[in-house]
Design a protein around this motif. Structure first.
Motif, mmCIF file in Angstrom:
data_model
loop_
_atom_site.group_PDB
_atom_site.id
_atom_site.type_symbol
_atom_site.label_atom_id
_atom_site.label_comp_id
_atom_site.label_asym_id
_atom_site.label_seq_id
_atom_site.Cartn_x
_atom_site.Cartn_y
_atom_site.Cartn_z
ATOM 1 N N SER A 1 0.853 -1.178 0.000
ATOM 2 C CA SER A 1 0.000 0.000 0.000
ATOM 3 C C SER A 1 0.894 1.235 0.000
ATOM 4 O O SER A 1 2.079 1.146 0.350
ATOM 5 N N ALA A 2 0.320 2.382 -0.413
ATOM 6 C CA ALA A 2 1.116 3.610 -0.442
ATOM 7 C C ALA A 2 0.198 4.805 -0.286
ATOM 8 O O ALA A 2 -1.010 4.709 -0.543
ATOM 9 N N VAL A 3 0.776 5.922 0.150
ATOM 10 C CA VAL A 3 -0.008 7.144 0.363
ATOM 11 C C VAL A 3 0.711 8.319 -0.280
ATOM 12 O O VAL A 3 1.939 8.371 -0.286
ATOM 13 N N GLY A 4 -0.084 9.254 -0.833
ATOM 14 C CA GLY A 4 0.535 10.428 -1.452
ATOM 15 C C GLY A 4 -0.349 11.645 -1.357
ATOM 16 O O GLY A 4 -1.451 11.594 -0.789
ATOM 17 N N ILE A 5 0.143 12.718 -1.912
ATOM 18 C CA ILE A 5 -0.574 13.994 -1.854
ATOM 19 C C ILE A 5 -0.098 14.885 -3.001
ATOM 20 O O ILE A 5 0.983 14.651 -3.537
ATOM 21 N N VAL B 1 -0.942 1.717 -21.029
ATOM 22 C CA VAL B 1 -0.215 2.000 -19.798
ATOM 23 C C VAL B 1 -0.028 0.699 -19.025
ATOM 24 O O VAL B 1 -0.978 -0.071 -18.886
ATOM 25 N N LEU B 2 1.189 0.454 -18.557
ATOM 26 C CA LEU B 2 1.442 -0.779 -17.806
ATOM 27 C C LEU B 2 1.582 -0.487 -16.315
ATOM 28 O O LEU B 2 2.301 0.435 -15.929
ATOM 29 N N VAL B 3 0.888 -1.258 -15.509
ATOM 30 C CA VAL B 3 0.940 -1.106 -14.054
ATOM 31 C C VAL B 3 1.115 -2.494 -13.439
ATOM 32 O O VAL B 3 0.664 -3.479 -14.019
ATOM 33 N N GLY B 4 1.731 -2.551 -12.259
ATOM 34 C CA GLY B 4 1.889 -3.834 -11.556
ATOM 35 C C GLY B 4 3.250 -4.445 -11.831
ATOM 36 O O GLY B 4 3.790 -4.337 -12.941
ATOM 37 N N GLY B 5 3.806 -5.083 -10.806
ATOM 38 C CA GLY B 5 5.175 -5.597 -10.856
ATOM 39 C C GLY B 5 5.463 -6.536 -12.017
ATOM 40 O O GLY B 5 6.554 -6.515 -12.601
ATOM 41 N N THR C 1 -8.384 3.958 -13.430
ATOM 42 C CA THR C 1 -8.545 5.394 -13.667
ATOM 43 C C THR C 1 -7.431 6.141 -12.952
ATOM 44 O O THR C 1 -6.863 7.098 -13.488
ATOM 45 N N ALA C 2 -7.091 5.687 -11.757
ATOM 46 C CA ALA C 2 -5.991 6.322 -11.020
ATOM 47 C C ALA C 2 -4.689 6.157 -11.805
ATOM 48 O O ALA C 2 -3.911 7.105 -11.955
ATOM 49 N N ALA C 3 -4.465 4.946 -12.359
ATOM 50 C CA ALA C 3 -3.226 4.701 -13.099
ATOM 51 C C ALA C 3 -3.135 5.628 -14.304
ATOM 52 O O ALA C 3 -2.090 6.247 -14.555
ATOM 53 N N ALA C 4 -4.230 5.744 -15.041
ATOM 54 C CA ALA C 4 -4.208 6.592 -16.242
ATOM 55 C C ALA C 4 -3.895 8.032 -15.868
ATOM 56 O O ALA C 4 -3.122 8.717 -16.543
ATOM 57 N N LEU C 5 -4.467 8.477 -14.748
ATOM 58 C CA LEU C 5 -4.215 9.854 -14.287
ATOM 59 C C LEU C 5 -2.733 10.062 -14.000
ATOM 60 O O LEU C 5 -2.152 11.095 -14.338
ATOM 61 N N GLU D 1 3.298 0.425 -28.843
ATOM 62 C CA GLU D 1 4.336 0.322 -27.824
ATOM 63 C C GLU D 1 3.764 0.759 -26.478
ATOM 64 O O GLU D 1 3.209 1.847 -26.358
ATOM 65 N N PRO D 2 3.856 -0.082 -25.444
ATOM 66 C CA PRO D 2 3.308 0.357 -24.147
ATOM 67 C C PRO D 2 4.156 1.446 -23.490
ATOM 68 O O PRO D 2 5.361 1.517 -23.712
ATOM 69 N N ASP D 3 3.468 2.273 -22.699
ATOM 70 C CA ASP D 3 4.143 3.348 -21.974
ATOM 71 C C ASP D 3 4.558 2.787 -20.615
ATOM 72 O O ASP D 3 3.720 2.381 -19.817
ATOM 73 N N CYS D 4 5.854 2.743 -20.360
ATOM 74 C CA CYS D 4 6.330 2.201 -19.077
ATOM 75 C C CYS D 4 7.049 3.306 -18.313
ATOM 76 O O CYS D 4 7.952 3.029 -17.520
ATOM 77 N N SER D 5 6.648 4.556 -18.552
ATOM 78 C CA SER D 5 7.421 5.662 -17.984
ATOM 79 C C SER D 5 7.227 5.812 -16.477
ATOM 80 O O SER D 5 8.009 6.452 -15.807
ATOM 81 N N GLN D 6 6.151 5.227 -15.943
ATOM 82 C CA GLN D 6 5.939 5.344 -14.495
ATOM 83 C C GLN D 6 6.471 4.107 -13.788
ATOM 84 O O GLN D 6 6.512 3.017 -14.356
ATOM 85 N N HIS D 7 6.795 4.274 -12.539
ATOM 86 C CA HIS D 7 7.154 3.161 -11.677
ATOM 87 C C HIS D 7 5.901 2.285 -11.552
ATOM 88 O O HIS D 7 4.872 2.769 -11.076
ATOM 89 N N PRO D 8 5.916 1.008 -11.998
ATOM 90 C CA PRO D 8 4.660 0.246 -12.019
ATOM 91 C C PRO D 8 4.033 0.023 -10.646
ATOM 92 O O PRO D 8 2.843 -0.225 -10.534
ATOM 93 N N ASP D 9 4.842 0.118 -9.566
ATOM 94 C CA ASP D 9 4.275 -0.102 -8.223
ATOM 95 C C ASP D 9 3.668 1.171 -7.636
ATOM 96 O O ASP D 9 2.980 1.116 -6.626
ATOM 97 N N GLU D 10 3.964 2.301 -8.260
ATOM 98 C CA GLU D 10 3.557 3.560 -7.638
ATOM 99 C C GLU D 10 2.469 4.296 -8.394
ATOM 100 O O GLU D 10 1.895 5.258 -7.885
ATOM 101 N N ALA D 11 2.204 3.853 -9.631
ATOM 102 C CA ALA D 11 1.300 4.608 -10.499
ATOM 103 C C ALA D 11 -0.081 4.811 -9.864
ATOM 104 O O ALA D 11 -0.638 5.904 -9.924
ATOM 105 N N ILE D 12 -0.605 3.745 -9.234
ATOM 106 C CA ILE D 12 -1.976 3.852 -8.714
ATOM 107 C C ILE D 12 -2.045 4.820 -7.530
ATOM 108 O O ILE D 12 -2.950 5.653 -7.441
#
Ligand code: AMP
Length: 598
Positions: free
Chosen positions: A15-19, A318-322, A166-170, A340-351
């Motif tokens: 789990s993770a928290v952000g702002i 968009v790819l998410v998940g380890g 939806t969170a991942a896409a954002l 081509e998939p976009d892997c620019s985000q850290h897959p564990d943190e995107a959501i």
């Protein structure tokens, strides 16, 4: 920051928290600088509780709860078999039996949320009361309600539950895309697979369709590798005690093969004497995963069909998940969606980042984008003959409202039983019941009562049912928040695939039932009309009607939907002139009455 809103990814494993700070989403790290908190809670003696890495360090398996998300909102009857003993909670849900206490899944979730709240308060140096929490797109009402309850127990006001895709896409900054751009969010973690197709319309994300498998993920890849090792050793399965070592080694080999072409599966002295060394190439692993990839391909295809979208209409993947770190998974996404998939985000943190952006939108610290989710399964009520009458179809964007007018089926009926159903099957009995209740009304003759049923689904996916006796002006409002949804996550997918498997027989059953109801109306009416007008009719017409009537009675005995439907239509046609005569007579009778009254 005044009364901040935090964004939380409450995951199965982490789990993770952000702002949003100064216009940017950031994840908040604990005192050790870690931004991912393992979703593990240890309940020690005398009420002691540890969360995350500290909980992992505790040795007692019988005091440690993992993957509580899988049990959220589940009924006792469908519990998973885990290390911990499960009990039925008072509300019919699941409770976990620890040596000196009993906890429910929302209570476990609440401990993780309390820890995330604590991290946020530590970083922000002030109290935090409000949060946005993500949930899988396929979570049903009970699971969403349980997640919200976990937030409340943790002392958080849950402003919104947001679907993970939806969170991942954002988080990928997809709001910068052009109008009507379509985005695929492909989420493959340790235990689950989710794929969603979103569309951006006027700065608003809509989920066009979602699909997935809650029992498919990296853990299955590890298991496939372990099975292969056992096969090479000519063993049916691992002995107890070995299995955890084998599983951990399989995961290590799998991850290494994401970076290199070769790896070696090593277990020293695995049976007390000999050591194990088995070489694996990336290609060999990929062959082992073919059954899982085939399953994923079917799910992706179904999502495209559901959304009525061709791969060429997709702007981003968009790819998410380890597990999306695996080259074969990236290649798979490229092949299925044609880009081509976009892997620019850290897959564990995107959501979690996306949840933080949504929190920022609600707190007013972020700009423009809104989020809309869809219903994972159709919602409706049971109608005459045990049929499912869908009010809100699957994959409808929420929040939404829909209603329909119904009537009474019997003379003198003084109440209407409303059974709220969720599912994709044509017959009510094959769908899941979310709740049922009665609306009493003044007894009326058959077909005269008018009862409106309205479903409202709010932005958290919680269903409110309004039932109104239109004339009596009697209302009943029922919130289906913590209703008994007698299903597991996997059953949601099962429902969808069963509806496809049974599409033909279900449709036949619906056609048969509808024709049977129509026959039930038509036969007595024809009988009555023949009694009254039969004498004056030409013989040919009467014979034709009698023959058609006989055919309907005969078809009712059988079980062919098309035969019954055809016979009912024939009877309807044959009695057209007779029906006109009945109406004529009724009208002239009415005119006579009017004259007498004047
Ligand atoms: P998540 O549930 O998103 O945290 O993903 C966890 C899953 O990702 C586990 O099955 C991990 O084994 C897998 N995973 C993490 N890193 C890699 C990697 N580099 N290659 C393959 N799988 C990975």
């Amino acid at each position: 920051m005044d009364d901040p809103v935090i964004g939380i990814d409450l995951g199965t494993t982490n789990s993770a928290v952000g702002i949003v700070e100064a216009g940017f989403p950031i994840l908040l790290a604990n005192e050790e600088g870690e931004r991912l908190v393992p979703s593990v809670v240890w309940f020690g003696p005398e009420g002691a509780v540890k969360v995350g890495r500290a909980a992992l360090r505790e040795p007692e398996a019988n005091r440690t709860v993992r993957s509580a998300k899988r049990l959220m909102g589940q009924r006792f009857a469908e519990r998973d078999q885990g290390v911990l003993r499960t009990l039925a909670a008072q509300d019919g849900g699941i409770a976990l039996a620890l040596p000196d206490r009993v906890v429910t899944p929302p209570e476990v979730g609440a401990e993780i949320l309390k820890e995330l709240k604590r991290i946020a308060e530590y970083r922000l140096e002030g109290p935090v009361r409000r949060a946005v929490i993500t949930v899988p797109a396929y979570f049903n009402n009970a699971q969403r309600a349980a997640t919200k309850l976990a937030g409340e127990i943790a002392g958080l006001e849950v402003l919104r539950l947001v679907a993970e895709p939806t969170a991942a896409a954002l988080s990928y900054g997809m709001d910068k895309l052009d109008e009507r751009s379509r985005v695929v969010v492909f989420d493959l973690g340790g235990g689950t697979f989710d794929v969603s197709l979103l569309e951006l319309r006027e700065g608003v994300f809509e989920v066009l369709a979602t699909g997935g498998d809650t029992m498919l993920g990296g853990d299955d890849f590890d298991a496939a590798l372990v099975a292969e090792v056992c096969a090479r050793l000519e063993k049916n399965s691992c002995e107890t005690g070995e299995s955890e070592r084998f599983r951990r080694e399989a995961e290590r080999v799998k991850c290494e093969l994401s970076e290199s072409e070769q790896s070696t599966f090593r277990v020293p002295f695995y049976d007390g004497t000999s050591s194990l060394e088995e070489g694996f190439s990336r290609a060999e692993l990929e062959v082992l995963l073919e059954p899982q990839l085939t399953g994923m391909k079917r799910i992706c295809g179904a999502v495209l069909v559901d959304a009525k979208v061709e791969p060429r209409d997709i702007e981003a993947v968009v790819l998410v998940g380890g597990s999306t770190r695996m080259p074969v998974v990236k290649g798979f996404a490229r092949e299925v969606f044609g880009r081509e998939p976009d892997c620019s985000q850290h897959p564990d943190e995107a959501i979690a980042l996306g949840a933080s952006i949504q929190a920022g939108i609600l707190a007013g610290t972020w700009r423009k984008v809104l989020l809309l989710d869809v219903t994972p399964l159709s919602l409706g009520i049971e109608t005459l003959g045990g049929l499912m009458n869908v009010l809100i179809p699957r994959n409808t964007t929420i929040p939404c409202k829909a209603g329909e007018l119904f009537t009474n089926a019997r003379d003198g009926q003084d109440r209407m039983r409303v059974r709220v159903l969720q599912g994709e099957r044509e017959l009510a009995r094959d769908n899941w019941e979310l709740g049922q209740f009665d609306l009493p009304f003044q007894p009326r003759v058959r077909g005269k009562a008018r009862v409106g049923v309205q479903f409202s689904l709010d932005e958290n996916g919680i269903l409110e049912v309004l039932v109104r006796d239109v004339e009596g002006e009697r209302d009943l409002v029922v919130e289906i928040e913590s209703a008994a949804v007698d299903v597991s996550d996997a059953a949601v997918e099962q429902m969808v695939s069963e509806s496809v498997d049974h599409a033909f027989e279900d449709m036949n059953a619906r056609i048969f039932t509808e024709a049977r109801l129509k026959a039930g109306e038509l036969l007595p009416a024809v009988q009555e009309a023949l009694r009254e007008f039969g004498e004056d009719m030409e013989e040919g017409e009467r014979d034709e009607i009698e023959a058609a009537r006989g055919a309907v009675v005969e078809a009712l005995e059988g079980n062919s939907a098309s035969a019954l439907k055809g016979a009912v239509e024939q009877l309807d046609e044959a009695t057209e002139a007779l029906a006109a005569r009945v109406v004529e007579q009724a009208l002239s009778g009415q005119l006579e009455d009017d004259k007498l009254n004047n």
